[in-house]
Design a protein around this motif. Structure first.
Motif, mmCIF file in Angstrom:
data_model
loop_
_atom_site.group_PDB
_atom_site.id
_atom_site.type_symbol
_atom_site.label_atom_id
_atom_site.label_comp_id
_atom_site.label_asym_id
_atom_site.label_seq_id
_atom_site.Cartn_x
_atom_site.Cartn_y
_atom_site.Cartn_z
ATOM 1 N N LEU A 1 1.042 -0.992 0.157
ATOM 2 C CA LEU A 1 0.121 -0.172 0.158
ATOM 3 C C LEU A 1 0.842 1.440 -0.154
ATOM 4 N N TRP A 2 0.629 2.029 -0.940
ATOM 5 C CA TRP A 2 1.244 2.950 -1.138
ATOM 6 C C TRP A 2 0.752 4.302 0.243
ATOM 7 N N HIS A 3 0.969 4.778 1.111
ATOM 8 C CA HIS A 3 0.521 5.426 1.748
ATOM 9 C C HIS A 3 0.679 6.377 2.522
ATOM 10 N N ILE A 4 -0.433 7.303 3.164
ATOM 11 C CA ILE A 4 0.016 8.556 3.356
ATOM 12 C C ILE A 4 -1.002 9.185 4.675
ATOM 13 N N ASP B 1 4.831 12.019 -8.006
ATOM 14 C CA ASP B 1 5.174 11.852 -9.797
ATOM 15 C C ASP B 1 6.379 10.997 -10.555
ATOM 16 N N ALA B 2 7.035 10.804 -9.141
ATOM 17 C CA ALA B 2 8.007 9.574 -9.790
ATOM 18 C C ALA B 2 7.856 8.724 -11.022
ATOM 19 N N PRO B 3 8.565 8.439 -11.536
ATOM 20 C CA PRO B 3 8.228 7.628 -13.148
ATOM 21 C C PRO B 3 8.284 6.194 -12.469
ATOM 22 N N GLY B 4 8.472 5.995 -11.394
ATOM 23 C CA GLY B 4 8.007 3.927 -10.531
ATOM 24 C C GLY B 4 6.606 4.165 -10.187
ATOM 25 N N PHE B 5 6.066 5.212 -9.289
ATOM 26 C CA PHE B 5 5.435 5.564 -8.725
ATOM 27 C C PHE B 5 3.779 5.878 -10.032
ATOM 28 N N ARG B 6 3.494 6.401 -11.282
ATOM 29 C CA ARG B 6 3.003 6.791 -12.091
ATOM 30 C C ARG B 6 3.053 5.641 -13.356
ATOM 31 N N ALA B 7 4.144 4.355 -13.215
ATOM 32 C CA ALA B 7 3.841 2.881 -13.495
ATOM 33 C C ALA B 7 2.734 2.318 -12.738
ATOM 34 N N LEU B 8 2.937 2.491 -11.637
ATOM 35 C CA LEU B 8 1.462 1.347 -11.240
ATOM 36 C C LEU B 8 0.068 2.314 -11.074
ATOM 37 N N ASN B 9 0.541 3.892 -11.052
ATOM 38 C CA ASN B 9 -0.725 5.152 -10.982
ATOM 39 C C ASN B 9 -0.546 5.977 -11.739
ATOM 40 N N PRO B 10 -1.002 5.864 -12.839
ATOM 41 C CA PRO B 10 -0.407 6.776 -14.218
ATOM 42 C C PRO B 10 -1.844 8.552 -13.754
ATOM 43 N N LEU B 11 -2.332 8.081 -12.639
ATOM 44 C CA LEU B 11 -3.082 9.960 -12.590
ATOM 45 C C LEU B 11 -2.298 10.047 -11.023
ATOM 46 N N GLY B 12 -0.819 9.336 -10.154
ATOM 47 C CA GLY B 12 -0.701 9.920 -9.304
ATOM 48 C C GLY B 12 -1.273 10.179 -7.952
ATOM 49 N N LEU B 13 -1.712 9.065 -7.704
ATOM 50 C CA LEU B 13 -2.915 9.018 -6.613
ATOM 51 C C LEU B 13 -2.630 8.158 -5.838
ATOM 52 N N ILE B 14 -3.311 8.857 -4.042
ATOM 53 C CA ILE B 14 -3.393 7.407 -3.297
ATOM 54 C C ILE B 14 -4.469 7.979 -3.101
ATOM 55 N N PRO B 15 -4.941 6.014 -2.570
ATOM 56 C CA PRO B 15 -4.885 4.449 -2.932
ATOM 57 C C PRO B 15 -4.311 4.243 -3.287
#
Length: 222
Positions: A5-8, A40-54
């Motif tokens: 889980l990518w989390h804040i 905005d990190a490329p690795g995270f954008r590869a998982l979620n192109p919207l760049g959001l959590i969750p």
């Protein structure tokens, strides 16, 4: 594969973390930092192109959007809402989408009224958003008092925690105290949220993520 889980803390990912904890599922947390540019990190954008959590990494691939993740977790692991074969799922899905598509945007408009209206009209936008949330809370109150669905109790906790986090934000986060929500007119909804914030999983996460002892019903007490 362990769920990731990518989390804040106290962001929308908190809703998913509560679901994972309620089902005692093994998962790991990837801490995010908005100010550091993690979204905005490329690795995270590869998982979620919207760049959001969750965003949740799963054996089926990454999933984003709160309602989608909750539905996947319930279908795969059960216990968070009615099973797909349960006739109660029809109502559960309707109200889950109501919370996701109607209540959630309303609360965000309360917190960030400048986004839909611009800075010059933000005060009026916040007032109108609060009015909408009061109406939506009344609809939930009526649902609870007339139908008392199992899927709004801690026995099937996904939707209750989702509502609880949104109400928490509506009580605490609007910059103008006059535009903050109160649960006082809604005793049935308050009781449901009190039951959810008292679960073992919710109490544990409230301590870990510093949400206070009554994160849904009296978050200002934290």
């Amino acid at each position: 594969m362990t769920l990731t889980l990518w989390h804040i803390p106290d962001w929308a990912s908190q809703i998913i973390r509560l679901a994972l904890e309620e089902r005692a599922l093994p998962y790991q947390v990837r801490a995010m930092d908005w100010d550091a540019g993690d979204f905005d990190a490329p690795g995270f954008r590869a998982l979620n192109p919207l760049g959001l959590i969750p965003t949740l990494e799963t054996p089926d691939g990454p999933i984003f959007e709160t309602a989608a993740i909750l539905l996947w977790l319930n279908a795969r692991h059960g216990g968070l809402g009615p099973a797909p074969s349960d006739p109660a799922q029809a109502a559960f899905l309707s109200w889950l989408m109501f919370v996701s598509n109607t209540v959630h945007p309303t609360v965000m408009a309360m917190i960030h009224p400048d986004r839909p209206a611009g800075p010059d009209a933000s005060g009026e936008a916040g007032r109108l958003a609060l009015e909408r949330l009061v109406t939506q809370a009344a609809q939930l109150e009526t649902l609870i008092t007339t139908h008392a669905p199992l899927w709004l109790t801690p026995a099937q906790p996904a939707l209750g925690h989702y509502i609880g986090i949104l109400i928490r934000w509506a009580i605490c986060l609007p910059a103008d105290p006059a535009l903050r929500f109160t649960l006082k007119p809604f005793p049935a909804l308050t009781a449901i949220l009190a039951a959810h914030e008292a679960t073992t999983a919710a109490r544990r996460l409230a301590k870990i993520d510093s949400l206070g002892p009554t994160p849904y019903t009296a978050p200002e007490a934290a």
